[in-house]
Each structure stands twice: as C-alpha cells, then as structure tokens.
Design an enzyme around this catalytic site. Structure first.
Site, short mmCIF file in Angstrom:
data_model
loop_
_atom_site.label_atom_id
_atom_site.label_comp_id
_atom_site.label_asym_id
_atom_site.label_seq_id
_atom_site.Cartn_x
_atom_site.Cartn_y
_atom_site.Cartn_z
N GLY D 189 0.79 -1.23 0.00
CA GLY D 189 0.00 0.00 0.00
C GLY D 189 0.81 1.27 0.00
N GLU D 197 -4.92 -4.04 -5.44
CA GLU D 197 -3.91 -5.09 -5.33
C GLU D 197 -4.47 -6.31 -4.57
OE1 GLU D 197 0.05 -2.19 -5.32
OE2 GLU D 197 -0.77 -2.94 -3.44
#
Lengths: 348, 348, 348, 348
Positions: D189, D197
């Site tokens: 992140g 993701e």
C-alpha cells in the site's frame, strides 16, 4: 488601466524606521485612497493602518496602542533576515488586504478563505482586527481541506460553499495564486484545488488575491512554468492531451501522485490534473495561434470548452467590480509581500 | 439547410426516393407485414435496403438472398401492432444508418457505440452486415455501462475511450438522443451519461444519431420537458441552481436517485445531475433573455462556462463535416424510426 | 433476553380514549421503568408520556397542557383511517424513543439523525420536547443527504461525522431500518446510504431504531426480500457476486440506477450496491452452509472480509450497552409504530 | 514451516541447490558476464537458470544460446556496482519466479501484474520466456495504473479485473510488497493501490511475491516504519484514527498528497490512506494488547472490521495452496533480489 500602489517600507528616501510594525515613530507619505492617512509624510505601515483604523472605529476598546497588533510585530526587535523580511511583507500584505476590504467589519459577513502561505496571515489579520462579537457573526467558506483546517484552527465559523443559498454571494474571498499578470489574470491550481477555488471565488462579490512577490509576472507562464493546471475527467485525459498539443501546449502531462500515490494525482473531485505549459500568455491583443501564442481570454475560452475538461486554472474575464451578480473570476486587487519587506498592491 | 429524407415503408404507393443519399433512384416494392415485398411499387423496406445494398457491394459473398437479413425480418408474418411498427422502423433506421456510414466496411474501423433502444439495432446491424473477418479488426468504444454490455454481449472488440491515443479519432459514433431539433442540435443525458457521451461523440470524425420519432422536435424543450441535463460538481449544485434561475430556467432541480438511492443521483463520474427546463430553444436568431428565450448556441456557451458545471447535455455548434479535427458535437445525420414504420433522415 | 414492551393504544379492555394525545382523561396501566405513570390503570399514550415528562421536568414552562404537543395531535378530531393510524403510531414511537433516550435533555448532546419516514417524527419530537435554549447547544449528525436536509429544515445545528474528534462518541443515534429481527440485528441500506449509516451508528454510545411494524421480522430476509445491501468497489463487483453465489446467495445483483441513471446506482462514496438475497438468517445457533442457511453473525463476519466489499447492510454483533467504547452496530432498543396505532418496543 | 531457499550467486563455492523446487539437483556451470562468478563451481545465475530452463523445455527453438536471454545480460561486461548487483538480483528473482510458476506456459493463462521495481522484470521475463504464439493467448490483469502502463508498453493483452467472470480465477499473480515477514504476511500500500492489489491477489489461484532484500523482515513494522496503509472513507478518517490509537497504533496519520496535491492523498477509489504504525507484529502466538503488541492475523481481523475501513494493507491468513477457491491473500512464495546479487526464495 491597473493602478499600482507600491507601498514602500524600505528604501523610500525619507524613511526613518526599520520595518513594518516594529517601528517607532514614522514619517508617513501622503496616502492614497485605499489607506488614507491623516498625517503628513512617511510611508504607510501596517501599524499605521491598523492603528489608524482602530482610532477611527474602535476608540473605546483600544486600551493599548498595540493591543490589536499581531504578536510577532511586537516581538521582533532585531534586524530581519531576508526570509523574515518576506514573511513580514506577506503578513503586512494580508493585514492591508483585510483592512482594505473588510472595514468596517459588518456583521454577518460571509468570507471565502483560500489556501497558500499568505492566506494564513489573512486569517491572523481577521482574528486580530475584527472585534470578537462581530467575528462570531461571520461565516467562513474554505476552498479546500487546507483552508478548512485553517478556519477551524482559528476557531472561526466554518461553512461550506454548497450551503450558500442559491442566488446568494459571499461578501469577499481572500485567496492566493500561483501567478498573477498585470491585468490580474491568474494561474491557480498548484495544489490541485482549482475547481473548488474557482467556485468560491466566483461565488463572491469580490475576490482579493494575496501572495508574495514571486507570483508577480509580466505574462502568465513566465514565472509558473509547470503549465496551466487543468482538471480533467480521467477517461478524457488522452483526448484532452491531444487537443492541448494541437493548440500549441508544450508537453502537457498528467500530474503524477508520487511519493504518496502511484499513478496520477486524484483531486478531491475524483478528477486528474493535466499541467499544460504554453508560451507566456498575451495580456492584451489577440492570439497568434500560428506561433502558439495565446491571449489569456481566448485561450481560456477555448480550454473550458474542451469536452473532458471540468475546470481550468486560469482565472480571467471580469472582476467583481465589473460583474454585478457574481461569477467574476479575477480579483479586484492583489496584494504582494515584496522581497524588501514592502507591499505592492495591484488594483483592477 | 437540412434535408429530410422521409422513407415511407407503408402506404406510399409509388415512391421514388433517394435512399440515404448514396443510392440512385430506386423503384421500391410494396411493403408487407414486417418488410414483405409482394409486388411492384414503392416503399423501401429493410430487406430492400439491405439486399439492394448487398447486391451492389457484396455480390460474391451473398449466397442467400436472406443471408444477411436480421432474423426477425424473416420470421414476422402477421400484421404488426403499432408497437411492432415502431420497433421495426427503429430497426430499419439503425440498418440504414449503418449502411450509410460504415460502407464499405473498412478494416480497423473505430466505432463509438452509445445507448438507447435504437442503438441496440445498430449493433445488430453491424454484426449482421459486416463480414466477420472485417468485424474482428474493428474496435468499439462505449459511452457508458449500458453500451459496454451491449458491445460485449455482441462479442465485439471492446475498447475504452481513454485508450484512444492523443490526436486520434474514432471513425464514427452511433448514439441516441432525448430530443433533436431541425438543426440537429440535441438534448442528451436522460440516463446521466452525458459527459462520457459527449467525449465519445467529440472524439469521432462523425456522429450519427439514431432514435425514434418521439425525439424529433421543432425546438429543444418542446418534447423533452424535464429540462436540459447538466452534470455538476455536488458542492456547486446550489450555486449552479441559482445561476440557472437567474438565466431564466423554470424550476431547475437536482435529479433524485430514488428508488435505488436516497438523495441525488450520482453519475459514474461522481457528479450530480441538474435538470434545467428552459422555454423551447430558438433554432435560429439570437436570444431574448428578457423573455427567458434562448438561442441554442448562446445558451450552451453560457451554461458551459458556469463554474461548477462539468458538462452539459446540449450537443450544439459544429458537426463532423464542419470540424476538421474532431471536437464536433452535432451529428451529421439523424435517423428516426417513425410511427408508421418508415424512417426519416435528417441531414446536416 | 429481549423484552417486548407492547404499549397498546387501542383495544386494551379499559381504554376510554380515541387515540394518542388528543385524548382527554386516560386510565393508565401500571407503567414500567421506562414510562412511569402516577396513575392507576390504562395504557400509556404519547400525551401521557409527554405531559408526565414535562410535569417532572419543565413545570414552569408548561403553560398549556397542549403547549408542547405536536400540531397534528391537536388537530385530529375524527376517527383515523388505517393509514393515519400507522402514521400516528410511528409518530408516537418517535416521541417515545426521544423521551426514553434523551431525558433529561443534557446540554451539548451530540445526536445522530438517520433517514426513514419515522425519523422525521424523531426530529419533530426533539424540536417539540427539548427546551430551545438546550436545543441550541445540541449538535446533529446526519447519516446522509436526506437527514442532512431534515436537520437543516428543522433549524437544528448541523455537524458532520467527520468532524467528530478522534476518541469522541455521539451520545445517541436515531435511525430507521429495513428489517429488524428479535435480537435487534438489522438490515439497512435500501437507500444506498448504509456505509455512512453504519459509521454514524457505531460512532454513538447507543443507537435507537425507530420504524413501523412492517420492519419487524422473525428472521432477516423474511420481510425484506430484495437482499442484503452490500456496498462494493465497482471493479470488484463481479468477484463479489461470484463469492456471494458460492456462499449460497440466491441471485445477488448489482442495483440498477433507473429511472434516473442508466447502469448501476452509484453511492455517495462512489461505490456500487449489490443486493444479496439469502435464506432467512438464523437468529441463534450456527450456520448450516450446506443448506445455504446462515446465522447472522457468521454471515456478517464472512461478508465483511470479502475483498472488494466496503461495508455491509447487516448491523450485528454488540449493542451500545455491551460495547464500552463505541463501535456497536446493533440498537439498544427498537420502537415500532404498529398497525393498530400502538407502539411496540424491542429492547436489548 | 517455511523453507528458505537461499540461492547464492556469489561466494558459495560448491552449492548444489534444489532450484525453485521444480528442478532436480543441478550442478551449475560457471556464470557468464552478467552474473560472473570468481569461483569454479556452483552459483546459480539468471543465465544459467534461463538456459537450463530452455534446454529442458524448448530445445528446438533455442537456436542461439543467448537467444532468449534478456538484453542487458548480453551487454554487461564489467564488474557490477552494488546498485547493479541489486538490480541484477531483482531481475534474476523475477526470472526465477516466472520459470517456477508459469512453466510450462499453458495457453490462455490469466496473469495478474502488480507494481514495484521488481515486477518490471517479471514482465520482461514473461515477454522473453513465453513463446509469442502462447503469449498472444494470455491475458494480463493490472493492479493499478502503473502496471496497466507496464502491460501496455510490453504489448501484452490487457484486461481488467472487473471483467473476470464471477467464479473464475486468475492463474497466478505477480506483485511486489513493502515488507514480508517469515510467514509470508505482507504489508502493501505504499503506492496507495492496496485495494485493487488485494482484489487481484485474492482473485488468483496463487500469488507470487517479487521484491528486493530490503523488504525481508523478521516482523512487519520492523523495516516498513511508516505504518500499515489503510484505505478509509474520508468522512470516517477521524473515527478510524481514534480507533487505531485505542488499539495501540503509534501516531496514525492521514497520508498527505504533497507536492502534487494539497490535503490528503485521494486513491483511485476516492478514499484516503491512513498510515498506522504499530509495534512489530508477532508472527506467531497471540496478541498482548496491554503492551500494544499484536499478532498479525488478530490485528488484521480487528482492523478490517472497523466501520469506515475499506481495505487494509495487511495481506494475511491463507495462501493459494491452502484456500481452494480463491480468496487467499498471502503469496505461496516470495522471491527476493539480494544485495550480493543472489536470490532468496521464501516458500509457504
């Protein structure tokens, strides 16, 4: 057309004071209409302005001559560094803009508050100069998250621009700029908040720009070389880039989000920013598109019509004195903190 | 300026029309239930058009006279209901528009696909008429979720408009409209997809409108009474409403999201829709703002500049024949399925 | 575990009054701790509650016995229609919930206000019952656009939940529900505002549910058959649909935006809503996934962990009495306006 | 539980390794120019791996011993700098991960492509190693704008994760990480793309992590000190911050958008990122919340349930070998390019 009030604080031949508001007695020069002075000679200083103002309006509450002066003004005693000088002049610019455009501090005033380092001093000026009981009746409309925080930190009444009833206007809006040309056309959007900034500015009876000397420019694109910020719908970014190149923009690009975000900057409105450099924009005359040279208004009119463009970072067209019922994008005045500690005022 | 090709499918006994401006004079057989051709004279049917078309263009590949005909055309045998008639004419309109604007089906054609009930027939026409090997080289660009699904269901090559390289254009775009005036100005946005629709349309060399007779109008605002759809930044909705009222809009409103969503409709771009009714827009001449009567182009130019407006549902200005390098909003032609089963074509 | 206070307004054997607060003298039954009555028998009515309340708290300001009664209460004089009865019982439910959970109206109370037709009466109750000087110190936090408007229309102090300082809680939140089971588990999200609703509810010390009898259910999924509303990231919609089907959901679907918007409903957070029907959820015991039968908490725990799910419309787990420091999703009580004009209270 | 394959490329004199768990024992030849080995026997190089691989699988097509080697491999001739060494090892890691998880390159493979500097080499490996005719049948699913561009630049077939039919899985996903603990729990992140993701990773049968040695960590929070990235609904940011502090996070903060954007980073999903530092997370055992020490799974389970949290940057729980039907967050293997030019493999 535009008048330049260059309020020299240093360098004026008969200046006897060190600077700004730390000064003792000051010989004041004849003042212009904006900052009238009862006295004879000398330069106008923030102290003068503020004490003049208060001597005219708030006699009874003004127990000390420095009562309402900003703190740093009273505390600085040594020769300022160049950085200090600029900060002081920005602060002075902010105080001047507030005295010029908020006097006599009417109740229930609705005030737009923008972002930028000089606007911080505007909020300081407002909280310093406006009597608390009046201040509590005023409401403040931010142009983005940064100014929202500024308003809240200062304990001012926050309100959002979407709550302004249809047909109503803010009384005044104070905001910065990334570049200002002699006709008070602006480039804004370095912080990616241009859409909300334009909505707040055009919702105001008048927009007052405050900034530092680095934003003064003979022609937009001279000082701010990153390009005109344009807020675009992401799915139209390619199309807008193609259109911009066809119009002569030199390497327009989608603004990247790094280091905080991979990919493009996403604005608070879910859009992307395209930064579109153009040759310095002509203040007057018409565009010469062959040469890729545009006149401000003509470029702006063309940009805003490109499908996929949500809003552009050019503030142009009319100012609040010219547009009766709101909608003006240009400031009526711009105040600049100068390198030498002075304030320069550019009026429409 | 605009020519009307009214292609009667029923009733006209001896029509000799210039079909779609591309064919020469044609003796048309009488029409049967769907597109039956029992006898000798007169009306153009989809079958006729298509077989005429193919006999001129694809002799060798046309092994069966019905090979490329849409299925329903071959299956209907009974007298059509009024509803059927309209559906048939919409379908016919779609087939005509495709034959007129895609012939001779060049490879690698990039085609914009909009939404609306008539566009469904456009996709049917494309999949029916374009040879499979050619079809597999074409790419299709949707204007929203609905047309994306349509493209995928038909097994066509989907691509997104944001992937169109800068400086490139779609070859043609087929889309519907909520209202069409005689100058081919449009109102679009009933489905809240106007921003993407305008981006796709203006990314095309030419935009072809397909719709039914209910969308034909002497002046925008006559048939579509809900107002001009305007996509706005939510925080500017109030300001835009105020501005619209000042401009003479009669009761502009933020479009509600019920039953699926409390509060306002949120578009795919995170915006709201304001529906702004105006008196019927003048096709020619100038605006009479005193009376609240606007000429299309003048109103559109004023609306698009209101800060907070992202895009407007007026498609106006130039068409693809007039604008060399893209950016045109108006269709070059509009095809309408008529109540009587016929097709009406409005050309720029 | 849960107590049912069924406050009969009609049908109780010794009832002498027509309804609600229009009543004259009332024989009151022994009251419980919530709504104590000095009198001997009879049912508790809103009038009783309100006048009892005021006689205990606001003697001096209560000049007329009807002074604080809602207007419609005083105006109704005829036998109510079934519809009127329901509206009256919803209103009564709202007044009861406010008296039960806001007394003794402490200053500076922070109150969450949800949406739904019964919540409108909660706001009426608050503005009617709370003394104006106290009311002016209270702040009200909406769960969405609808309740924001409600708060503003009532002239209450609006504040946004994002302004609640970290570590602070609302004192109470009043909100509706789409379905309530006997354990006070809820389905919410029919209006697509579930994410904000859950944030406001879990930011409150206690959540009080107000609704009408149609929302009472033996098991979630019995009355509300459209499915559990789930807010999802659009690009994960397909994946979430697949996961839901694997978990036994019967035909989960992305909620359509028509008539206002083609394609999917977009929430105020830019998400989509998936409505996922399941067999009625077990209030107790465990799930039998073979049969596609889920126990509420187990289903909720599984749903919230699906990547792509932003929030779910199941309110489950602890209530405000159980969770010390906020974060509880279940109401401490639910008040239902019943078909017969009475109010039913479900307590944790 | 986890095996460490430390594939030394330099220094180890007589290594006989089990390469990537797929090959049998291999005597390695001296390495070539790219990964030169001073010693006589033994170290694995990218060239070796690749040529070994091809000699086993693609004899007939391998006309030149360097035919399929990446370009830089053939061009480097001098002793590599430390930076070069790391780049080489990252590249080697990428090639190893591809050979280990894509062999024997089945047609129609669906592959997730993440972001990060090592993933660039994964794409290089795929385009280098997969035969073109097979490659043209594969589709590639990006985790964000960066990997989308990577896929397109490489001329691969791009597809979006929202197009994956419900119930279908990607075959494998290659993505980076910001930190990897010995149990293959991850922090991701840093680029603000964690939501997409996680959706891509959990839509894959197996997730393979590729990174450099700086991401290896004994416990999450040791190397990546900025905090766990958490994607939150902006209006819940304050509430989430308060909750995080209560849970022991040390100074959680909303990630700022500067220099490109004033205020908070806005993700591609319209959310904000909160970076929440915690003491290093325990790989095994349970949490000791008194001390503010959390075990990974327990922390993750608590974080994901905070209302207002859309997704968290902890990848935890099961891996693709354990979870039969998708939904696994942890990689089955992680490949690290080491400082000394070697590759370290961490397997579940």
């Amino acid at each position: 057309m535009n008048k330049h009030h260059h309020l020299l604080l240093r360098g004026a031949s008969s200046l006897t004071v060190s600077l700004c508001k730390r000064s003792g007695p000051t010989h004041l020069p004849p003042a212009g209409p904006l900052f009238p002075s009862s006295g004879a000679g000398g330069t106008t200083t923030a102290a003068t302005i503020v004490s003049n103002f208060f001597s005219r309006h708030h006699h009874s509450t003004l127990t000390s001559p420095h009562h309402h002066l900003p703190k740093t003004a009273r505390m600085s005693t040594t020769t300022p560094s160049p950085v200090d000088l600029i900060e002081q002049s920005k602060r002075l610019a902010a105080f001047q803009s507030v005295t010029a455009h908020l006097v006599p501090f009417p109740s229930r005033t609705r005030i737009g508050i923008g972002s930028g380092s000089t606007v911080i001093y505007v909020v300081e000026a407002i909280t310093t100069l406006v009597p608390p009981t009046t201040l509590s009746t005023m409401t403040f409309y931010p142009t983005g998250a940064q100014s929202e925080q500024l308003i809240e930190s200062a304990g001012l009444n926050l309100q959002y621009i979407n709550k302004l009833p249809p047909g109503t206007l803010l009384d005044v809006c104070f905001d910065g700029a990334d570049e200002v040309d002699p006709n008070l056309n602006l480039i804004k959007g370095g912080g990616a908040c241009l859409w909300q900034e334009k909505i707040v500015a055009t919702s105001s009876k008048k927009f007052v720009c405050v900034a530092d000397f680095r934003k003064m420019s003979p022609a937009l694109g001279t000082m701010w070389k990153k390009g005109i910020p344009i807020e675009v719908l992401p799915l139209a970014a390619n199309r807008v880039l193609g259109e911009l190149e066809r119009m002569g923009s030199l390497g327009p690009k989608v603004r990247p989000g790094l280091p905080g975000k991979a990919g493009a900057v996403v604005t608070d409105n879910g859009m992307w920013i395209v930064d579109a450099p153009f040759r310095p924009l002509r203040v007057e005359g018409t565009s010469d598109k062959e040469k890729g040279e545009w006149q401000v208004d003509e470029l702006a009119d063309a940009l805003i019509k490109i499908p996929g463009v949500a809003e552009i970072g050019l503030f142009y067209g009319k100012n609040g004195n010219q547009a009766g019922e709101g909608g003006a994008q240009k400031p009526v005045e711009a105040y600049f903190g100068m390198e030498d500690g002075s304030v320069k005022v550019l009026s429409a």
